[in-house]
Design an enzyme around this catalytic site. Structure first.
Site, mmCIF file in Angstrom:
data_model
loop_
_atom_site.group_PDB
_atom_site.id
_atom_site.type_symbol
_atom_site.label_atom_id
_atom_site.label_comp_id
_atom_site.label_asym_id
_atom_site.label_seq_id
_atom_site.Cartn_x
_atom_site.Cartn_y
_atom_site.Cartn_z
ATOM 1 N N GLN A 194 1.067 -1.541 0.148
ATOM 2 C CA GLN A 194 0.254 -0.158 -0.038
ATOM 3 C C GLN A 194 0.581 1.227 0.057
ATOM 4 O OE1 GLN A 194 -2.980 -1.722 3.152
ATOM 5 N NE2 GLN A 194 -4.527 -0.164 1.582
ATOM 6 N N HIS A 195 0.343 2.682 -0.056
ATOM 7 C CA HIS A 195 0.500 3.597 -0.043
ATOM 8 C C HIS A 195 2.091 4.637 -1.497
ATOM 9 C CE1 HIS A 195 -1.740 2.916 3.572
ATOM 10 N NE2 HIS A 195 -0.318 2.639 3.916
ATOM 11 N N ASP A 240 -2.667 -5.271 0.588
ATOM 12 C CA ASP A 240 -2.105 -6.050 0.613
ATOM 13 C C ASP A 240 -2.491 -6.760 2.422
ATOM 14 O OD1 ASP A 240 -1.050 -4.148 1.724
ATOM 15 O OD2 ASP A 240 1.592 -5.252 1.931
#
Length: 490
Positions: A71-72, A251
């Site tokens: 992520q991110h 995830d």
């Protein structure tokens, strides 16, 4: 047999599993490494995905595929769809100052207000707006860093995607920015998505990039799809034209789908990071910033507490002691609970929960009695688990239900972690058989999209091993009293 593919594009590698859509039985699989570092070219992810697909026997006979991803990470694209610069990953902390600035700006500072009040007010405003308070991990802070550090690149931004969004787009073969798609679990980690109300906050995107809201609305953000809504089809030039693409997931959300978590179930994942994830029926807004109010891959919510320091705490301590992981576990289990008063504060790479990006790790309470390999190993395991237990406690304070705890991730295979965890958490711990939970969850989502059903398919879930232990009295209290004892970097 109808086949589906699940892809896990993680920080360290890409894994592909091919499973039977009806039973979930594993048919074949492949993997490939990602480069090290916190700043990576997205092309490296694509190259690794293609290599993993080839190792898994290709996708020519696959009916549907979905991507679970780290992520991110900031993937900034120009008007032609080209990547503007290497992606900044979730564990890149250069945007820590940007995070603090965004919080303070949202605090509506008035004349005479001090910085502390601005940060308190700003944190509450961000939590109400997005469910999360900005930390260096979130995409919104990386965009602010880009605006300040590389304004020439910021001016070229025509679209912003995250790793799994970009990979799904690449699998489709599309060149159109408007075909970018994502899901609630991934977009809820950006910092410019209102999780409770399911909408983009273009005002926050504008704030991050230092542009007007009209200019922010001109930037393409991925379409946010439902949990079993198709994102399109595969690239026909590669022979994938008949393959349906799922929306994908972050995830942690994919892993929760992979191990069949429902309301009240908690997973504690110890991989590169440490993650406490809980399936909640309601959105979470935590002004302290300890809990991120993210979404799940099933339409519910998945509040997370995330630490930057996961399995590498054990890796580093084992390396320091000159032992392998089996020997390290034996050492830790040979020591008494509490490690004879030795506490490890495991902020080795800075920390996200609590938000201490410039912190370093430390040993506290060392004495001649505890200055031995067994107590050092025990303190490392207990320190890692105490940090995660803080995250679970913060969840329960917000009313998140906890009915069961599953321990997953690479470090969950350690006998020391398995046996010490119930003593630290004071709860029964369940450990599923080792598996590729993120890729499995992505595959299950692909089968769900393909079926058109209201609920994901009921696949055979791996048996759970149960671990119990007497709680180590006073351990959490000692850790809590010492966790502020660290040195800042440089």
């Amino acid at each position: 047999m109808t086949l589906v593919a699940g892809i896990d594009s993680s920080t360290q590698s890409c894994k592909v599993v091919i499973r039977d859509a009806e039973s979930g039985a594993l048919v074949r699989q492949g993997s490939a490494k990602h480069p090290d570092g916190t700043e990576v070219s997205p092309q490296a992810w694509w190259d690794a995905l293609l290599a993993a697909i080839e190792q898994a026997g290709g996708l020519d006979d696959v009916a549907a595929a979905s991507v679970g991803g780290q992520q991110h990470g900031m993937v900034a694209l120009d008007a032609d769809g080209s990547v503007i610069r290497d992606a900044l990953l979730w564990n890149d902390i250069r945007s820590a100052d940007a995070a603090e600035a965004l919080i303070a700006e949202r605090g509506h500072v008035v004349e005479g207000s001090d910085t502390a009040n601005a940060l308190i007010n700003g944190a509450a405003a961000w939590a109400e707006a997005t469910g999360s308070v900005p930390v260096a991990s979130l995409t919104v802070t990386k965009l602010r860093w880009l605006a300040d550090a590389e304004p020439q690149n910021a001016q070229r931004v025509a679209a912003v995607a995250l790793p799994h969004d970009w990979l799904t787009w690449k699998l489709s073969g599309s060149k159109a920015l408007e075909d970018l798609a994502t899901d609630r679990s991934e977009v809820s980690g950006t910092g410019y998505w209102d999780t409770a109300r399911s909408r983009y906050r273009y005002d926050l995107l504008a704030q991050a990039l230092r542009v007007t809201e009209d200019a922010a609305r001109a930037i393409v953000l991925p379409r946010v799809l439902g949990p079993h809504e198709a994102a399109g089809t595969g690239d026909p030039s590669r022979g994938w034209g008949g393959m349906v693409l799922g929306p994908g997931a972050g995830d942690n959300a994919a892993a929760s789908l992979g191990i069949n978590m429902g309301t009240g179930d908690v997973s504690i994942s110890i991989g590169t990071s440490g993650v406490v994830a809980a399936v909640s029926p309601k959105p979470i807004q935590d002004p302290t910033g300890l809990i991120n109010g993210f979404a799940s891959a099933t339409g519910e919510h998945l509040p997370l507490a995330v630490t930057l320091n996961g399995s590498r705490v054990l890796d580093g301590t084992a390396r320091m002691l000159g032992v392998d992981h089996d020997q390290f576990a034996q050492l830790a289990l040979s020591a008494n609970p509490g490690a004879n008063g030795l506490t490890m504060i495991p902020y080795l790479e800075g920390e996200r929960t609590p938000n201490l990006p410039q912190a370093t790790g430390s040993f506290v309470g060392m004495s001649l009695t505890s200055m031995n390999p067994a107590d050092v190993a025990r303190a490392a395991v207990e320190g890692l688990l105490c940090g995660l237990a803080d995250g679970l406690e913060a969840q329960t304070r917000l009313g998140v239900p906890v009915n069961s705890i599953q321990l997953i991730g690479g470090a969950a295979r350690s006998p020391a972690v398995q046996q010490i965890a119930p003593a630290v958490f004071g709860r029964e711990i369940l450990v599923p058989e080792p598996g590729e939970y993120v890729a499995d969850g992505a595959a299950r989502q692909a089968a769900w999209v393909l079926s058109g059903a209201e609920q994901p398919p009921s696949w055979n879930v791996s048996p759970l091993q149960t671990f119990t232990a007497e709680p180590t009295l006073g351990l959490r209290e000692i850790y809590s009293s010492r966790r502020h004892l660290y040195a800042k970097r440089g």
